[in-house]
Design a protein around this motif. Structure first.
Motif, PDB file in Angstrom:
ATOM      1  N   HIS A  24      28.149  19.532  52.971  1.00  0.00           N
ATOM      2  CA  HIS A  24      29.062  18.788  53.837  1.00  0.00           C
ATOM      3  C   HIS A  24      28.298  17.824  54.746  1.00  0.00           C
ATOM      4  CE1 HIS A  24      32.431  21.077  52.404  1.00  0.00           C
ATOM      5  NE2 HIS A  24      31.824  22.219  52.735  1.00  0.00           N
ATOM      6  N   ALA A  25      27.032  18.101  54.995  1.00  0.00           N
ATOM      7  CA  ALA A  25      26.196  17.210  55.803  1.00  0.00           C
ATOM      8  C   ALA A  25      25.597  16.089  54.957  1.00  0.00           C
ATOM      9  CB  ALA A  25      25.085  17.997  56.483  1.00  0.00           C
ATOM     10  N   GLY A  26      25.811  16.126  53.635  1.00  0.00           N
ATOM     11  CA  GLY A  26      25.333  15.055  52.771  1.00  0.00           C
ATOM     12  C   GLY A  26      24.066  15.342  51.997  1.00  0.00           C
ATOM     13  N   PHE A  27      23.499  16.529  52.148  1.00  0.00           N
ATOM     14  CA  PHE A  27      22.289  16.857  51.407  1.00  0.00           C
ATOM     15  C   PHE A  27      22.664  17.218  49.967  1.00  0.00           C
ATOM     16  CE2 PHE A  27      21.097  17.696  55.775  1.00  0.00           C
ATOM     17  CZ  PHE A  27      19.836  17.135  55.857  1.00  0.00           C
ATOM     18  N   THR A  28      22.046  16.555  49.002  1.00  0.00           N
ATOM     19  CA  THR A  28      22.325  16.860  47.600  1.00  0.00           C
ATOM     20  C   THR A  28      21.180  17.609  46.936  1.00  0.00           C
ATOM     21  OG1 THR A  28      21.458  14.721  46.882  1.00  0.00           O
ATOM     22  CG2 THR A  28      23.827  14.863  47.353  1.00  0.00           C
ATOM     23  N   THR A  29      19.978  17.529  47.509  1.00  0.00           N
ATOM     24  CA  THR A  29      18.814  18.231  46.976  1.00  0.00           C
ATOM     25  C   THR A  29      17.919  18.624  48.140  1.00  0.00           C
ATOM     26  OG1 THR A  29      18.873  16.866  44.978  1.00  0.00           O
ATOM     27  CG2 THR A  29      16.841  18.084  45.393  1.00  0.00           C
ATOM     28  N   ILE A  30      17.385  19.840  48.093  1.00  0.00           N
ATOM     29  CA  ILE A  30      16.427  20.288  49.101  1.00  0.00           C
ATOM     30  C   ILE A  30      15.204  20.860  48.403  1.00  0.00           C
ATOM     31  CG2 ILE A  30      18.151  20.738  50.897  1.00  0.00           C
ATOM     32  CD1 ILE A  30      17.928  23.729  50.191  1.00  0.00           C
ATOM     33  N   SER A  31      14.111  20.954  49.151  1.00  0.00           N
ATOM     34  CA  SER A  31      12.882  21.522  48.621  1.00  0.00           C
ATOM     35  C   SER A  31      12.389  22.595  49.576  1.00  0.00           C
ATOM     36  CB  SER A  31      11.823  20.434  48.475  1.00  0.00           C
ATOM     37  OG  SER A  31      10.594  20.993  48.071  1.00  0.00           O
ATOM     38  N   GLN A  32      12.003  23.715  49.039  1.00  0.00           N
ATOM     39  CA  GLN A  32      11.384  24.770  49.813  1.00  0.00           C
ATOM     40  C   GLN A  32       9.932  24.819  49.357  1.00  0.00           C
ATOM     41  OE1 GLN A  32      10.686  28.272  48.522  1.00  0.00           O
ATOM     42  NE2 GLN A  32      10.383  29.244  50.481  1.00  0.00           N
ATOM     43  N   PRO A  33       9.018  24.197  50.114  1.00  0.00           N
ATOM     44  CA  PRO A  33       7.657  23.993  49.614  1.00  0.00           C
ATOM     45  C   PRO A  33       6.732  25.186  49.699  1.00  0.00           C
ATOM     46  CG  PRO A  33       7.899  22.983  51.750  1.00  0.00           C
ATOM     47  CD  PRO A  33       9.242  23.534  51.387  1.00  0.00           C
ATOM     48  N   GLY A  34       7.216  26.345  49.999  1.00  0.00           N
ATOM     49  CA  GLY A  34       6.359  27.518  50.014  1.00  0.00           C
ATOM     50  C   GLY A  34       7.011  28.647  50.768  1.00  0.00           C
ATOM     51  N   GLY A  35       6.788  29.853  50.305  1.00  0.00           N
ATOM     52  CA  GLY A  35       7.367  31.002  50.972  1.00  0.00           C
ATOM     53  C   GLY A  35       6.840  32.282  50.359  1.00  0.00           C
ATOM     54  N   SER A  36       7.340  33.390  50.861  1.00  0.00           N
ATOM     55  CA  SER A  36       6.863  34.677  50.366  1.00  0.00           C
ATOM     56  C   SER A  36       7.966  35.412  49.623  1.00  0.00           C
ATOM     57  CB  SER A  36       6.355  35.527  51.537  1.00  0.00           C
ATOM     58  OG  SER A  36       7.362  35.677  52.513  1.00  0.00           O
ATOM     59  N   TYR A  37       7.550  36.348  48.810  1.00  0.00           N
ATOM     60  CA  TYR A  37       8.436  37.236  48.061  1.00  0.00           C
ATOM     61  C   TYR A  37       9.404  36.497  47.125  1.00  0.00           C
ATOM     62  CZ  TYR A  37       6.761  40.731  51.371  1.00  0.00           C
ATOM     63  OH  TYR A  37       5.961  41.564  52.109  1.00  0.00           O
ATOM     64  N   TYR A  38       9.140  35.252  46.807  1.00  0.00           N
ATOM     65  CA  TYR A  38       9.991  34.462  45.899  1.00  0.00           C
ATOM     66  C   TYR A  38      11.444  34.403  46.371  1.00  0.00           C
ATOM     67  CZ  TYR A  38       5.848  34.652  43.051  1.00  0.00           C
ATOM     68  OH  TYR A  38       4.552  34.538  42.615  1.00  0.00           O
ATOM     69  N   ILE A  39      11.645  34.387  47.677  1.00  0.00           N
ATOM     70  CA  ILE A  39      12.988  34.274  48.242  1.00  0.00           C
ATOM     71  C   ILE A  39      13.623  32.944  47.828  1.00  0.00           C
ATOM     72  CG2 ILE A  39      14.302  34.074  50.400  1.00  0.00           C
ATOM     73  CD1 ILE A  39      12.197  36.080  51.578  1.00  0.00           C
ATOM     74  N   GLY A  40      12.841  31.868  47.853  1.00  0.00           N
ATOM     75  CA  GLY A  40      13.355  30.568  47.443  1.00  0.00           C
ATOM     76  C   GLY A  40      13.814  30.547  45.995  1.00  0.00           C
ATOM     77  N   VAL A  41      13.100  31.243  45.127  1.00  0.00           N
ATOM     78  CA  VAL A  41      13.480  31.319  43.713  1.00  0.00           C
ATOM     79  C   VAL A  41      14.820  32.035  43.582  1.00  0.00           C
ATOM     80  CG1 VAL A  41      12.858  32.275  41.454  1.00  0.00           C
ATOM     81  CG2 VAL A  41      11.098  31.208  42.876  1.00  0.00           C
ATOM     82  N   GLY A  42      14.996  33.132  44.307  1.00  0.00           N
ATOM     83  CA  GLY A  42      16.255  33.864  44.270  1.00  0.00           C
ATOM     84  C   GLY A  42      17.414  33.038  44.803  1.00  0.00           C
ATOM     85  N   LEU A  43      17.183  32.299  45.879  1.00  0.00           N
ATOM     86  CA  LEU A  43      18.221  31.444  46.444  1.00  0.00           C
ATOM     87  C   LEU A  43      18.581  30.316  45.483  1.00  0.00           C
ATOM     88  CD1 LEU A  43      20.038  30.734  48.817  1.00  0.00           C
ATOM     89  CD2 LEU A  43      18.107  29.518  49.844  1.00  0.00           C
ATOM     90  N   ARG A  44      17.549  29.700  44.880  1.00  0.00           N
ATOM     91  CA  ARG A  44      17.792  28.649  43.899  1.00  0.00           C
ATOM     92  C   ARG A  44      18.605  29.172  42.716  1.00  0.00           C
ATOM     93  NH1 ARG A  44      13.067  27.824  40.443  1.00  0.00           N
ATOM     94  NH2 ARG A  44      14.024  29.703  39.619  1.00  0.00           N
ATOM     95  N   ASP A  45      18.255  30.349  42.229  1.00  0.00           N
ATOM     96  CA  ASP A  45      18.985  30.930  41.104  1.00  0.00           C
ATOM     97  C   ASP A  45      20.430  31.258  41.480  1.00  0.00           C
ATOM     98  OD1 ASP A  45      16.682  30.631  39.636  1.00  0.00           O
ATOM     99  OD2 ASP A  45      16.180  32.771  39.607  1.00  0.00           O
ATOM    100  N   ALA A  46      20.647  31.705  42.709  1.00  0.00           N
ATOM    101  CA  ALA A  46      22.015  31.968  43.168  1.00  0.00           C
ATOM    102  C   ALA A  46      22.824  30.675  43.222  1.00  0.00           C
ATOM    103  CB  ALA A  46      21.994  32.638  44.540  1.00  0.00           C
ATOM    104  N   LEU A  47      22.204  29.582  43.630  1.00  0.00           N
ATOM    105  CA  LEU A  47      22.874  28.275  43.632  1.00  0.00           C
ATOM    106  C   LEU A  47      23.218  27.849  42.208  1.00  0.00           C
ATOM    107  CD1 LEU A  47      20.640  26.479  46.270  1.00  0.00           C
ATOM    108  CD2 LEU A  47      23.102  26.842  46.492  1.00  0.00           C
TER     109      LEU A  47
END
Length: 117
Positions: free
Chosen positions: A3-26
């Motif tokens: 709703h704020a207009g973001f169509t793509t985001i990047s998570q450039p690093g993190g632990s426990y592959y949380i970003g991978v899980g969030l991406r897969d949920a999306l």
């Protein structure tokens, strides 16, 4: 975020592959949000950006960085992260610190890293 207009985001690093899980949920429609590209833990060298812990403590698994001081360690960690679904690899070879104990010129060993390894 959509709703704020973001169509793509990047998570450039993190632990426990949380970003991978969030991406897969999306991707699977479990949650709404923009497209997402994600990395695993930063690859760094001793005295590099995410080498915060004293040697006697070691680097906790939950740290956003992982020490890779040799070519073999770099290749092994990249393969591990790719196996776990990352979209990109975050390299952090030098420290960004005002400390006189750290060298701002720490670099990975030669030979140069190549995508053919």
């Amino acid at each position: 975020m959509l709703h704020a207009g973001f169509t793509t985001i990047s998570q450039p690093g993190g632990s426990y592959y949380i970003g991978v899980g969030l991406r897969d949920a999306l991707v699977n429609g479990l949650i709404q949000g923009p497209r997402m590209h994600t990395a695993g833990r930063y690859l760094t060298t001793s005295n590099g950006l995410t080498d915060w812990y004293p040697d006697h403590v070691g680097v906790p698994e939950g740290s956003i960085g992982v020490l890779t001081n040799t070519v073999d360690e770099i290749v092994r960690e990249i393969r591990h992260q790719v196996k776990n679904g990352v979209d990109l690899i975050k390299l952090a070879s030098t420290a960004l610190t005002a400390s006189t104990r750290r060298s701002p010129t720490t670099k990975w060993p030669r030979p140069r890293i190549s995508s053919t390894n």
